[in-house]
Structure formats: C-alpha cells, structure tokens
Design a protein around this motif. Structure first.
Motif, PDB file in Angstrom:
ATOM      1  N   ARG A   1       0.825  -1.210   0.000  1.00  0.00           N
ATOM      2  CA  ARG A   1       0.000   0.000   0.000  1.00  0.00           C
ATOM      3  C   ARG A   1       0.857   1.257   0.000  1.00  0.00           C
ATOM      4  O   ARG A   1       0.578   2.222  -0.712  1.00  0.00           O
ATOM      5  N   ASN A   2       1.899   1.252   0.797  1.00  0.00           N
ATOM      6  CA  ASN A   2       2.819   2.399   0.853  1.00  0.00           C
ATOM      7  C   ASN A   2       3.512   2.622  -0.478  1.00  0.00           C
ATOM      8  O   ASN A   2       3.757   3.761  -0.895  1.00  0.00           O
TER       9      ASN A   2
ATOM     10  N   LEU B   1       2.298   1.852  -3.467  1.00  0.00           N
ATOM     11  CA  LEU B   1       1.319   2.436  -4.395  1.00  0.00           C
ATOM     12  C   LEU B   1       1.100   3.916  -4.095  1.00  0.00           C
ATOM     13  O   LEU B   1       0.951   4.742  -5.006  1.00  0.00           O
ATOM     14  N   ILE B   2       1.072   4.257  -2.810  1.00  0.00           N
ATOM     15  CA  ILE B   2       0.915   5.659  -2.435  1.00  0.00           C
ATOM     16  C   ILE B   2       2.100   6.490  -2.915  1.00  0.00           C
ATOM     17  O   ILE B   2       1.949   7.598  -3.434  1.00  0.00           O
ATOM     18  N   PHE B   3       3.332   5.912  -2.789  1.00  0.00           N
ATOM     19  CA  PHE B   3       4.551   6.612  -3.219  1.00  0.00           C
ATOM     20  C   PHE B   3       4.532   6.842  -4.727  1.00  0.00           C
ATOM     21  O   PHE B   3       4.833   7.948  -5.210  1.00  0.00           O
ATOM     22  N   ILE B   4       4.148   5.803  -5.505  1.00  0.00           N
ATOM     23  CA  ILE B   4       4.099   5.937  -6.962  1.00  0.00           C
ATOM     24  C   ILE B   4       3.036   6.941  -7.378  1.00  0.00           C
ATOM     25  O   ILE B   4       3.248   7.757  -8.287  1.00  0.00           O
ATOM     26  N   SER B   5       1.875   6.900  -6.700  1.00  0.00           N
ATOM     27  CA  SER B   5       0.792   7.835  -7.023  1.00  0.00           C
ATOM     28  C   SER B   5       1.204   9.269  -6.724  1.00  0.00           C
ATOM     29  O   SER B   5       0.866  10.191  -7.470  1.00  0.00           O
ATOM     30  N   LYS B   6       1.960   9.451  -5.668  1.00  0.00           N
ATOM     31  CA  LYS B   6       2.374  10.801  -5.270  1.00  0.00           C
ATOM     32  C   LYS B   6       3.373  11.392  -6.257  1.00  0.00           C
ATOM     33  O   LYS B   6       3.338  12.598  -6.546  1.00  0.00           O
ATOM     34  N   TYR B   7       4.264  10.534  -6.785  1.00  0.00           N
ATOM     35  CA  TYR B   7       5.325  11.028  -7.670  1.00  0.00           C
ATOM     36  C   TYR B   7       5.142  10.504  -9.095  1.00  0.00           C
ATOM     37  O   TYR B   7       6.109  10.314  -9.825  1.00  0.00           O
ATOM     38  N   ASN B   8       3.871  10.303  -9.497  1.00  0.00           N
ATOM     39  CA  ASN B   8       3.613   9.731 -10.823  1.00  0.00           C
ATOM     40  C   ASN B   8       4.101  10.625 -11.948  1.00  0.00           C
ATOM     41  O   ASN B   8       4.566  10.158 -12.982  1.00  0.00           O
ATOM     42  N   ALA B   9       4.027  11.925 -11.764  1.00  0.00           N
ATOM     43  CA  ALA B   9       4.491  12.850 -12.802  1.00  0.00           C
ATOM     44  C   ALA B   9       6.005  12.698 -13.033  1.00  0.00           C
ATOM     45  O   ALA B   9       6.478  12.697 -14.175  1.00  0.00           O
TER      46      ALA B   9
END
Length: 278
Positions: free
Chosen positions: A2-3, A5-13
């Motif tokens: 979960r962490n 996925l949150i990290f990738i979502s936060k820095y997806n750009a």
C-alpha cells in the motif's frame, strides 16, 4: 504494498517524465546513425575501462601467486644453464668424449625477514631442510650474490647476508679474470663492498663487473657488483683494493635461489681426508 502504491501515485508525474525521457533518448540514438555510433563508442570506452579496473584488481589479488610461479620458472631455467653443469671430458688421441653432468641446482625461496642496517645482517627465507637446503649452501637472486645459508630448520633457513662483517667470497674481475677476495666493509652502507688481494699486475677499470670465481660456493660468473673506485696500492705494493657497487638491492629483496652443489660433499670429503693425512 500500500505504501509503495501511495509513493508511486504521489510522484507519478516524475516517473512519467523519466520514462518519456528514456524513451526519447532510445529513439534518438536508435534512429540516428551518428548518435548511435557515438553512444556505442562511449559505452565501449566505459565498459572497457571498468573491465580494465576489474582485471587490474584481480591481477593484484593474484600477484603473489604470479611471483611465486615466476620465481620457480627462473629456478628451472637456471638449472638448465650451461654454468650449472660440470664437463667431464676424457681425451683419447684426437677423440674427446665430453659428458655434461648437472652440478648445480636451485631451490626457490621467499624472503620473509631481512635486515640491511646492522653490522651483521641476516635474512630469513621460507624454505628449510624439507626442501633440501643445508648449512653452507650459497644463495643468489636474479641480480647476483645474496649470501650463504647459516642455519636451517625444517621449514625455514637463516642466511648470512652479503652485508655481514664475516662474509668473505672468492671473486674475480670479469674481463681479466684476475682473482681477489670480496668482503663487505661494515660501514653500514648496504650498496658498497670491497674487492682486495688482486695482484698489482691487473688492469682494472671503473665499471668492470666483479663476479664469483671458480673457488667460491657459487657457479662461476655470478654477479657481485661493479667497480666504482680504484684505491691506491697498499704499503707493500703487492695487491690492489677496489670499491664495488653491489648488484643486489637488499632493501628490495623478495625471492632468492639456494644453490645446491651436487659435488660439494665429494669435494669437502676429499679435502678433509687430505688434511687428516697431513
């Protein structure tokens, strides 16, 4: 997870930017011949440099094994030199029957302790009686004379260095073959010695090689050093003395060869018998 996925979502750009950048670079290089060639050359240089560094590091790790192997190979080649053989010749009329017999063999050893700054310097090597070494054997290196075996245990030997106040060697001038005596003058200079008792009819010259004679522990012609100074004659004027620059740099000595004279026992036994008969 979960962490992550949150990290990738936060820095997806940022990750998209990196992916597009790498893709752009790949396309740019792949479809442009000049850039492709430049990239390949640069990559080859980098990889080649890395391989060279890795190989150098591996070579450093195996340096001791290589040195040991080379020292053993040198000993094997010395055993095949003409100076290591004794010529047993029988002349019958005009027929000469000559047989070469092995007189000298060489045992390789590594220096594990060494002194150069004392009046009586000794050297310890990592080979002893189990390797066939005996007291009194001569010791040389690839550069020249080192000394003679003083004491022996099963796995070690102590050598009386050439830099020892009691070291005396029968030597001669290489060109004229005039015989004299070499010793180390104990002035704590590890680079110089003295050749003396050379008859005054000799014509030595500065730079001439000083080598072992037929009367020494060593094969004839092993280098001791070269003349650097011709001293004045002594009071009686019968003999000459000369300063010698030693061929061996004892401060850098790593490997030596112990000289095994196959005829030594026969010679000393015969000489002892003559003395006993007198």
């Amino acid at each position: 997870m979960r962490n992550l996925l949150i990290f990738i979502s936060k820095y997806n750009a940022f990750f998209l930017f990196v992916i597009f950048e790498v893709a752009a670079i790949v396309i740019y290089i792949k479809y442009n011949s000049f850039q492709k060639a430049s990239f390949i050359n640069s990559t080859n240089q980098v990889v080649g440099s890395l391989y060279a560094r890795v190989d150098g590091f591996k070579g450093y790790l195996t340096l001791r094994e290589v040195n040991d192997s080379l020292a053993k190979e040198n000993a094997r080649l010395r055993n095949r030199l003409k100076s290591s053989f004794y010529i047993d010749s029988v002349a019958k009329g005009k027929v000469i029957d000559t047989v070469y017999k092995q007189q000298y063999e060489y045992i390789t050893a590594k220096v594990i302790n060494n002194a150069v700054n004392r009046p009586d310097n000794i050297i310890t090597i990592n080979a002893g009686s189990s390797a066939g070494i005996k007291k009194g054997m001569g010791v040389i290196s690839d550069k020249g004379v080192v000394g003679k075996v003083l004491r022996v245990s099963e796995h070690f030997s102590v050598i009386q260095s050439l830099l020892h106040s009691e070291t005396i060697i029968s030597a001669m001038l290489a060109d004229s073959r005039q015989i004299g005596t070499f010793s180390w003058e104990s002035d704590l200079n590890p680079h110089r010695g003295l050749l003396y008792d050379v008859t005054n009819d000799a014509s030595p010259r500065v730079g001439e090689q000083v080598v072992t004679s037929d009367h020494s522990l060593y094969p004839t012609g092993i280098t001791i050093g070269k003349l650097i100074n011709l001293r004045a004659k002594n009071a009686k004027g019968s003999f000459l003395s000369m300063d010698v620059a030693l061929a061996v740099d004892f401060s850098k000595l790593q490997y030596v060869y112990v000289v095994v004279n196959e005829f030594a026992t026969e010679q000393t036994g015969l000489e002892a018998q003559v003395k006993k008969d007198e």
